[in-house]
Scaffold this motif. Structure first.
Motif, PDB file in Angstrom:
ATOM      1  N   ALA A   6     -25.873 -63.995  35.740  1.00 51.63           N
ATOM      2  CA  ALA A   6     -24.739 -64.880  35.392  1.00 51.63           C
ATOM      3  C   ALA A   6     -24.912 -65.552  34.043  1.00 51.63           C
ATOM      4  N   LEU A   7     -25.208 -64.729  33.040  1.00 53.08           N
ATOM      5  CA  LEU A   7     -25.477 -65.279  31.707  1.00 53.08           C
ATOM      6  C   LEU A   7     -24.176 -65.603  30.979  1.00 53.08           C
ATOM      7  N   ASN A   8     -24.085 -66.807  30.427  1.00 50.83           N
ATOM      8  CA  ASN A   8     -22.956 -67.201  29.582  1.00 50.83           C
ATOM      9  C   ASN A   8     -23.494 -67.632  28.232  1.00 50.83           C
ATOM     10  N   THR A   9     -23.038 -66.945  27.187  1.00 56.03           N
ATOM     11  CA  THR A   9     -23.518 -67.283  25.848  1.00 56.03           C
ATOM     12  C   THR A   9     -22.328 -67.545  24.935  1.00 56.03           C
ATOM     13  N   PHE A  10     -22.470 -68.554  24.102  1.00 55.72           N
ATOM     14  CA  PHE A  10     -21.420 -68.949  23.156  1.00 55.72           C
ATOM     15  C   PHE A  10     -21.948 -68.843  21.734  1.00 55.72           C
ATOM     16  N   TYR A  11     -21.074 -68.464  20.803  1.00 56.10           N
ATOM     17  CA  TYR A  11     -21.367 -68.676  19.374  1.00 56.10           C
ATOM     18  C   TYR A  11     -20.417 -69.762  18.907  1.00 56.10           C
ATOM     19  N   GLY A  12     -20.928 -70.964  18.703  1.00 53.48           N
ATOM     20  CA  GLY A  12     -20.036 -72.070  18.403  1.00 53.48           C
ATOM     21  C   GLY A  12     -19.093 -72.254  19.578  1.00 53.48           C
ATOM     22  N   GLY A  13     -17.779 -72.192  19.325  1.00 51.76           N
ATOM     23  CA  GLY A  13     -16.821 -72.360  20.411  1.00 51.76           C
ATOM     24  C   GLY A  13     -16.454 -71.048  21.096  1.00 51.76           C
ATOM     25  N   ALA A  14     -16.936 -69.915  20.545  1.00 53.10           N
ATOM     26  CA  ALA A  14     -16.492 -68.621  21.077  1.00 53.10           C
ATOM     27  C   ALA A  14     -17.341 -68.205  22.271  1.00 53.10           C
ATOM     28  N   HIS A  15     -16.680 -67.931  23.362  1.00 57.37           N
ATOM     29  CA  HIS A  15     -17.355 -67.538  24.598  1.00 57.37           C
ATOM     30  C   HIS A  15     -17.626 -66.030  24.539  1.00 57.37           C
ATOM     31  N   ILE A  16     -18.867 -65.617  24.327  1.00 55.51           N
ATOM     32  CA  ILE A  16     -19.164 -64.204  24.094  1.00 55.51           C
ATOM     33  C   ILE A  16     -19.538 -63.489  25.387  1.00 55.51           C
ATOM     34  N   LEU A  17     -20.487 -64.033  26.130  1.00 52.52           N
ATOM     35  CA  LEU A  17     -20.885 -63.400  27.385  1.00 52.52           C
ATOM     36  C   LEU A  17     -20.343 -64.211  28.556  1.00 52.52           C
ATOM     37  N   ARG A  18     -19.731 -63.504  29.514  1.00 49.74           N
ATOM     38  CA  ARG A  18     -19.167 -64.186  30.678  1.00 49.74           C
ATOM     39  C   ARG A  18     -19.856 -63.665  31.928  1.00 49.74           C
ATOM     40  N   ASP A  19     -20.725 -64.492  32.483  1.00 50.95           N
ATOM     41  CA  ASP A  19     -21.396 -64.164  33.752  1.00 50.95           C
ATOM     42  C   ASP A  19     -22.001 -62.760  33.773  1.00 50.95           C
ATOM     43  N   VAL A  20     -22.697 -62.417  32.715  1.00 49.59           N
ATOM     44  CA  VAL A  20     -23.304 -61.083  32.659  1.00 49.59           C
ATOM     45  C   VAL A  20     -24.509 -61.030  33.605  1.00 49.59           C
ATOM     46  N   THR A  21     -24.494 -60.075  34.495  1.00 47.18           N
ATOM     47  CA  THR A  21     -25.603 -59.877  35.434  1.00 47.18           C
ATOM     48  C   THR A  21     -26.026 -58.422  35.362  1.00 47.18           C
ATOM     49  N   LEU A  22     -27.293 -58.179  35.154  1.00 41.17           N
ATOM     50  CA  LEU A  22     -27.804 -56.804  35.179  1.00 41.17           C
ATOM     51  C   LEU A  22     -29.303 -56.842  35.409  1.00 41.17           C
ATOM     52  N   ALA A  23     -29.875 -55.683  35.720  1.00 40.61           N
ATOM     53  CA  ALA A  23     -31.305 -55.613  35.988  1.00 40.61           C
ATOM     54  C   ALA A  23     -31.854 -54.288  35.480  1.00 40.61           C
ATOM     55  N   VAL A  24     -33.099 -54.307  35.037  1.00 42.84           N
ATOM     56  CA  VAL A  24     -33.781 -53.084  34.631  1.00 42.84           C
ATOM     57  C   VAL A  24     -35.057 -52.988  35.461  1.00 42.84           C
ATOM     58  N   GLY A  25     -35.249 -51.845  36.133  1.00 40.13           N
ATOM     59  CA  GLY A  25     -36.435 -51.685  36.962  1.00 40.13           C
ATOM     60  C   GLY A  25     -37.594 -51.146  36.151  1.00 40.13           C
ATOM     61  N   PRO A  26     -38.806 -51.158  36.714  1.00 37.57           N
ATOM     62  CA  PRO A  26     -39.969 -50.588  36.021  1.00 37.57           C
ATOM     63  C   PRO A  26     -39.750 -49.102  35.766  1.00 37.57           C
ATOM     64  N   HIS A  27     -40.187 -48.633  34.629  1.00 40.04           N
ATOM     65  CA  HIS A  27     -40.082 -47.209  34.252  1.00 40.04           C
ATOM     66  C   HIS A  27     -38.642 -46.711  34.180  1.00 40.04           C
ATOM     67  N   GLU A  28     -37.683 -47.603  34.168  1.00 43.29           N
ATOM     68  CA  GLU A  28     -36.290 -47.171  34.164  1.00 43.29           C
ATOM     69  C   GLU A  28     -35.712 -47.236  32.745  1.00 43.29           C
ATOM     70  N   VAL A  29     -34.780 -46.307  32.433  1.00 44.23           N
ATOM     71  CA  VAL A  29     -34.032 -46.412  31.187  1.00 44.23           C
ATOM     72  C   VAL A  29     -32.595 -46.767  31.546  1.00 44.23           C
ATOM     73  N   LEU A  30     -32.181 -47.965  31.104  1.00 43.15           N
ATOM     74  CA  LEU A  30     -30.825 -48.419  31.387  1.00 43.15           C
ATOM     75  C   LEU A  30     -30.006 -48.341  30.102  1.00 43.15           C
ATOM     76  N   ALA A  31     -28.820 -47.720  30.188  1.00 45.31           N
ATOM     77  CA  ALA A  31     -27.929 -47.703  29.030  1.00 45.31           C
ATOM     78  C   ALA A  31     -26.939 -48.843  29.158  1.00 45.31           C
ATOM     79  N   LEU A  32     -26.834 -49.643  28.083  1.00 40.14           N
ATOM     80  CA  LEU A  32     -25.860 -50.732  28.055  1.00 40.14           C
ATOM     81  C   LEU A  32     -24.723 -50.257  27.166  1.00 40.14           C
ATOM     82  N   LEU A  33     -23.601 -49.916  27.791  1.00 38.68           N
ATOM     83  CA  LEU A  33     -22.514 -49.283  27.043  1.00 38.68           C
ATOM     84  C   LEU A  33     -21.390 -50.274  26.780  1.00 38.68           C
ATOM     85  N   GLY A  34     -20.670 -50.042  25.707  1.00 40.68           N
ATOM     86  CA  GLY A  34     -19.529 -50.893  25.389  1.00 40.68           C
ATOM     87  C   GLY A  34     -19.097 -50.679  23.957  1.00 40.68           C
ATOM     88  N   ARG A  35     -17.883 -51.126  23.650  1.00 41.10           N
ATOM     89  CA  ARG A  35     -17.368 -50.971  22.286  1.00 41.10           C
ATOM     90  C   ARG A  35     -18.029 -51.989  21.352  1.00 41.10           C
TER      91      ARG A  35
END
Lengths: 233, 614
Positions: A6-35
Motif C-alpha cells: 500500500a505504498l503512496n508516494t508524492f512529488y510535491g503535490g502530485a500523487h504518483i503511487l496509489r496503494d502500490v502493493t507487490l512482492a518479489v520472491g527469492p530467486h524470482e524475476v519480476l517484470a514491472l510493466l507500464g507506460r
C-alpha cells in the motif's frame, strides 16, 4: 523477499503511487510493466529510499526498510540500477566499479571484477576509459556491473532495454538470466512485453500509479485486453 | 634588473602556495557538498592562531613543524564540528541558506578568536633553519618563501594521489558528479561529507599555519583571504583542485608584478582577472557546467494580495506616517533606518527572489547610490533633491555595466561575479582617496535646510522608500515580472518560447540596482556621511540575511526580514560579544525557520489551526 504494501508516494503535490502493493520472491524475476510515467521508476525509487513514501510499508528480508536512507537499503542487500545510465562520467570504468564495491555477504552471490569483465567483455577492453566516453549500451552494462559489485540479494533494474540497440538488448536478457541462475532476485521494469516475457517469471502491470495486474504471463495472455489497455501505445 | 623580476616571481609563487591551500580546501568542499563555505576564511584564521600558540610553545625545528601540522589537524576537527552541527541540516536548502549560515559561523569565530587571543596583532617566530635569505641573481630571497614554493606543489601532488589512488578519493570524485547515486551504491553520505569537510578544513588550517612566520596573525585575516579564495576557486572551476592551483599561481604572480605598476592594484586585480576569465570561460578554467548549481527547490507562485492584506498595508502606511507625532527623536531615526533597510532588502529580493539571480554583492549599488549622492553635494555642489536623484542614476549605470557580464552566468558563478563587482567598487572607493576620501569616507552630507528637521526628512524617506516598494510590487506582478519568474524557474523553457531572457534579466538587474541606489541616497543624508564599508561584503551579506530572515518566497518577506534585522541589530550591537550573539541568532533562524519569518509565522498559524478542535 521484498514486500511492498500500500505504498503512496508524492512529488510535491502530485500523487504518483496509489496503494502500490507487490512482492518479489527469492530467486524470482519480476517484470514491472507500464507506460512512460505510470510509476515504475517511482516504485523503485521508493523501495530504495531515494524518495520517501508518504504511507505504506517496504520490507526486505523481514526487515522494515520504509523510508530508510538509500545507503542502508543498499547495505541490506538491495541493488539499484537507475534508468538513465547514471555512470560517473569522469571516472574510469574500473573506478566506477570500485565505487560500487562492497563486502561479500553470505546470503547472496558475490561478484568479482574479473567475473563481471567475463560477463561484460566490452567493459574489460575499456577498463581504463572514462565512463562518459562509452557508448549508451556500454554505459548501461557498466551501471549493472557497478551495482553487482555490491553483491546484492535483489536487484532493481529500471528499464535496462530502453534506448539501446537490439543486439545489446539480447545480451541484456542473457545477463538477467545469469543473475537468476546465480540465485539473485530481480525486479525489472519494462515497457516492452516481449522483453519482459523473455526474462521474467511473473508480471505486475502498473498504470497511473495503480497496480492493474499481477500474475503469470499465461494469466496475462488469457486476458489480452489488459495488456492492450495498459501497455499498447 | 633581471634578478629583481625573478625575485618578484618567487614572491608571487610563495604567495600562491598558501592561497592554493585555502582555495583547494574550499573547492573540494564545494565539489562534494555544494556548499559555498564563507567560514573557510575563519578556518584559515583559526589555523594561524592555533599554530601561533603551538609554535611559540614547542621548541626547535621539530616543534615548529609539529605545531603547524597539529594546528591543521585541530582545524580539521573544528571543521568537522561545523559540518555535523550546522551544515548537515541544510544541505538541501538553497545556497543562500548555506552562505548565510556559514557567515553566522564567521561572526562566532571572530568573537571566539577575540576572546582567546585578544585584539592585538600577533607576530609569530620565524621558521627555525629557514629564517635567513639566500641570494638569487643578487636579490635576497627568504628561505621560507622557497620552502613554501616547494610545499604548494607537494600538497597538490598529495591531494592528487589521495583522489586518484585511494577508495576515499574515488568516492569523493564520484560524489562530485552524482551524490544520490553514490548513496544508492551503499556509501554513507554523512561520513563522506564530514570527512571531505575535514580534509578541506585541514588544508585551510595548514594554509593559515604556514603564514605565521610570514605575516602577523590578526582578526581580519578571515575576510581578507576569503574574497581572494573565492576568486581562485571560481577562476579554477568550482570543485577542481588543479584549477585552484593554476588560478592561485596566476593571481599571485599577476599581483606580484601588478603592484610594481600600481601599488594599490592588489585590492582589485584578482577580481578583474576573475571577471575576464568568467566571460571567456563561464565555468572557470577547469570547471564543467554541471558544477555550477547548488541545490534548488521549486518556488511557489506569488499570490495577489487579498483585500485584508491591502487594508493591513494601508494601516501600516498610515501608522508610519503618524510616527513623527509620537516621537521626534530615536524612533524617527530607527524608522528611517527601517525604511532604508526595507527598500534595500526588497530590491535584492527583486533580483534573487523574482529574478532568480542570487547576488553576493548587492551592497555595491546601495553604496554607489550613497557615494554618488554624497559627491553630488560635496564636489558638484548640487542641492539635496537633485543629488538624491543622481544616486539611483549612478547605481543604475553601475548595474548596467556589471549586470551585462553577470547575466551571462547563472547560479554560484553569477553570485561570485556579483561579489567580484562589489569588491572592485569597494577597492575603488577605498583607494581613490582624492575623490572618495578613502577609508575616512565623505563627511558632512546633511539634508537641505528645509529638510533638516528630522520629521520632514522622515517623510521624504517614507515617500521615496514607499514609492520604491510599490514599484517593486508592480514589477513583480507585471508581464515583465512573469518573464523574470519564468526565467528563474526554467531558463531553457523561457528561451524556447522566444523570450530574450538575458535582456530581461539585464533590465531586472539594472532596476534592482537603481532601487538599491534610492535606498543608498536616502541613507547617506540620514547619516550625514558614507564610508567604504557600505559597499563591503559584510553589507551585502546583511541584505542576504534580511531576505533570508523574511523568507524568499514572498514579496512581503524582505520587509519583515529588514525590520527584524534592524531591530535585532539595534539591540544586539549594544551587547558585549554582539558578533557571536548575532551569529547564533542567524544560525537559529536558518536551522529552525528555513522558510523565514513570514514562512515561520505561516506554519505556526497552520499548526494552531490544526490543533484547535474542529
Amino acid at each position: 523477499m521484498l514486500e511492498v504494501t500500500a505504498l503512496n508516494t508524492f512529488y510535491g503535490g502530485a500523487h504518483i503511487l496509489r496503494d502500490v502493493t507487490l512482492a518479489v520472491g527469492p530467486h524470482e524475476v519480476l517484470a514491472l510493466l507500464g507506460r512512460n510515467g505510470a510509476g515504475k521508476s517511482t516504485t523503485m525509487r521508493s523501495v530504495m529510499g531515494l524518495v520517501r513514501p508518504r504511507s505504506g510499508r517496504v520490507t526486505f528480508a523481514g526487515a522494515d526498510m520504509t523510508g530508510a536512507a538509500p545507503y542502508k537499503a543498499c547495505r541490506a542487500g538491495l541493488g539499484y540500477v537507475p534508468e538513465d545510465r547514471r555512470v560517473f562520467r569522469e571516472l574510469t570504468v574500473a573506478e566506477n566499479l570500485e565505487v560500487g564495491r562492497r563486502e561479500a555477504r553470505p546470503d547472496a552471490p558475490s561478484w568479482s571484477v574479473d567475473q563481471l569483465f567475463g560477463l561484460f567483455p566490452n567493459l574489460a577492453e575499456r577498463r581504463g576509459t572514462a565512463a562518459g566516453r562509452l557508448s549508451g549500451g556500454e554505459q548501461q552494462m557498466l551501471t549493472i556491473a557497478r551495482t553487482l559489485m555490491g553483491n546484492p540479494r535483489l536487484i532493481l533494474l529500471d528499464e535496462p532495454s530502453e534506448g539501446i540497440s537490439p543486439l545489446i538488448v539480447e545480451q541484456m536478457a542473457q545477463v538477467i538470466g545469469e543473475m537468476k541462475s546465480r540465485g539473485l532476485a530481480v525486479m525489472v521494469s519494462e515497457q516492452n512485453l516481449h522483453f519482459a516475457r523473455l526474462v521474467a517469471d511473473r508480471a505486475v502491470i502498473i498504470e497511473k500509479g495503480e497496480v492493474r495486474f499481477e500474475g503469470t504471463f499465461a494469466a496475462l495472455d488469457a486476458a489480452p485486453e489488459i495488456a492492450r489497455e495498459t501497455l499498447a501505445l | 634588473m633581471m634578478g629583481f623580476y625573478f625575485a618578484q616571481l618567487l614572491t608571487g609563487l610563495a604567495n600562491a602556495s598558501s592561497l592554493f591551500l585555502i582555495a583547494s580546501g574550499l573547492s573540494i568542499i564545494f565539489g562534494v557538498t555544494r556548499v559555498v563555505n564563507f567560514a573557510h576564511g575563519s578556518l584559515y584564521m583559526l589555523g594561524a592562531y592555533i599554530a601561533y600558540s603551538l609554535v611559540t610553545t614547542l621548541p626547535g625545528v621539530f616543534g615548529f613543524w609539529t605545531g603547524v601540522i597539529l594546528a591543521a589537524v585541530a582545524t580539521a576537527f573544528i571543521g568537522a564540528a561545523i559540518e555535523i552541527l550546522i551544515l548537515r541540516r541544510i544541505y538541501h536548502s538553497p545556497e543562500l541558506f548555506q552562505l548565510v549560515a556559514t557567515f553566522g559561523v564567521v561572526l562566532i569565530v571572530q568573537d571566539a578568536a577575540l576572546a582567546i587571543w585578544g585584539s592585538e596583532d600577533l607576530l609569530g617566530p620565524r621558521a627555525p633553519l629557514l629564517d635567513r635569505a639566500v641570494r638569487i641573481f643578487g636579490e635576497p630571497i627568504p628561505e621560507y618563501d622557497l620552502a613554501l614554493i616547494v610545499i604548494g606543489p607537494v600538497v597538490l601532488g598529495l591531494i592528487w594521489l589521495l583522489f586518484q589512488r585511494t577508495r576515499w578519493g574515488i568516492l569523493v570524485r564520484a560524489a562530485t558528479q552524482d551524490r544520490e547515486m553514490v548513496g544508492a551504491l551503499g556509501v554513507n553520505q554523512h561520513v563522506l561529507f564530514t570527512s571531505t569537510f575535514m580534509v578541506g578544513s585541514f588544508l585551510a588550517g595548514l594554509g593559515g599555519a604556514l603564514q605565521v612566520p610570514r605575516e602577523s596573525v590578526n582578526l581580519l585575516m578571515d575576510l581578507n583571504i576569503i574574497g581572494q579564495a573565492f576568486v581562485v576557486v571560481v577562476i579554477g572551476g568550482m570543485g577542481s583542485v588543479t584549477g585552484a592551483f593554476v588560478a592561485a599561481v596566476i593571481i599571485s604572480v599577476a599581483n606580484a608584478f601588478g603592484v610594481l605598476v600600481w601599488p594599490q592594484i592588489s585590492l582589485i586585480l584578482p577580481f578583474l582577472v576573475m571577471a575576464v576569465v568568467l566571460i571567456v570561460r563561464p565555468y572557470g578554467l577547469f570547471g564543467t557546467p554541471a558544477s555550477a548549481h547548488g541545490a534548488s527547490v521549486p518556488e511557489a507562485p506569488l499570490r495577489a494580495m487579498p483585500p485584508a492584506g491591502i487594508a493591513v498595508a494601508a494601516i501600516v502606511a498610515v501608522g508610519a506616517a503618524l510616527l513623527p507625532l509620537a516621537d521626534d527623536g530615536f524612533l524617527l531615526v530607527l524608522g528611517i533606518d527601517l525604511l532604508v533597510a526595507m527598500l534595500f532588502a526588497a530590491s535584492l529580493h527583486l533580483l534573487m527572489g523574482v529574478g532568480g539571480m542570487v547576488s553576493f554583492g548587492h551592497a555595491a549599488y546601495f553604496g554607489l547610490g550613497a557615494y554618488a549622492a554624497a559627491l553630488a553635494v560635496k564636489s558638484l555642489g548640487l542641492p539635496m533633491l537633485p543629488a538624491m536623484l543622481l544616486g539611483p542614476v549612478a547605481a543604475a549605470f553601475g548595474a548596467m555595466v556589471f549586470g551585462w557580464f553577470c547575466v551571462r552566468l547563472s547560479g554560484v558563478y553569477l553570485a561570485m561575479l556579483t561579489l567580484a563587482a562589489a569588491q572592485i567598487l569597494w577597492g575603488i572607493t577605498f583607494q581613490w582617496q582624492s575623490v572618495t576620501g578613502g577609508d575616512d569616507g565623505i563627511l558632512g552630507v546633511w539634508p537641505a535646510r528645509w529638510a533638516s528637521d528630522r520629521a520632514v526628512y522622515f517623510y521624504i524617506a517614507l515617500a521615496l522608500c514607499g514609492a520604491g516598494l510599490l514599484i517593486i510590487r508592480r514589477i513583480a506582478h507585471s508581464p515583465f515580472g512573469y518573464v523574470l519568474r519564468g526565467g528563474r524557474d526554467s531558463a531553457l523553457r523561457a528561451e524556447a518560447i522566444g523570450i530574450d531572457l538575458k535582456a530581461h534579466q539585464w533590465l531586472g538587474f539594472i532596476l534592482a540596482g537603481a532601487l538599491a541606489g534610492v535606498a543608498g541616497s536616502v541613507f547617506v543624508f540620514s547619516k550625514g556621511s558614507v564610508f567604504p564599508d557600505t559597499l563591503a561584503i559584510g553589507h551585502s551579506v546583511d541584505g542576504l540575511i534580511m531576505v533570508l530572515l523574511g523568507g524568499v518566497q514572498s514579496l512581503l518577506g524582505p520587509l519583515f526580514g529588514a525590520a527584524a534585522f534592524v531591530l535585532i541589530e539595534d539591540w544586539v550591537m549594544r551587547l558585549d560579544h554582539w558578533r557571536a550573539i548575532f551569529g547564533v541568532i542567524i544560525l537559529a533562524i536558518v536551522l529552525l525557520a528555513p522558510d523565514g519569518i513570514a514562512g515561520g509565522v505561516g506554519r505556526l498559524l497552520t499548526l494552531l489551526r490544526l490543533r484547535r478542535p474542529a
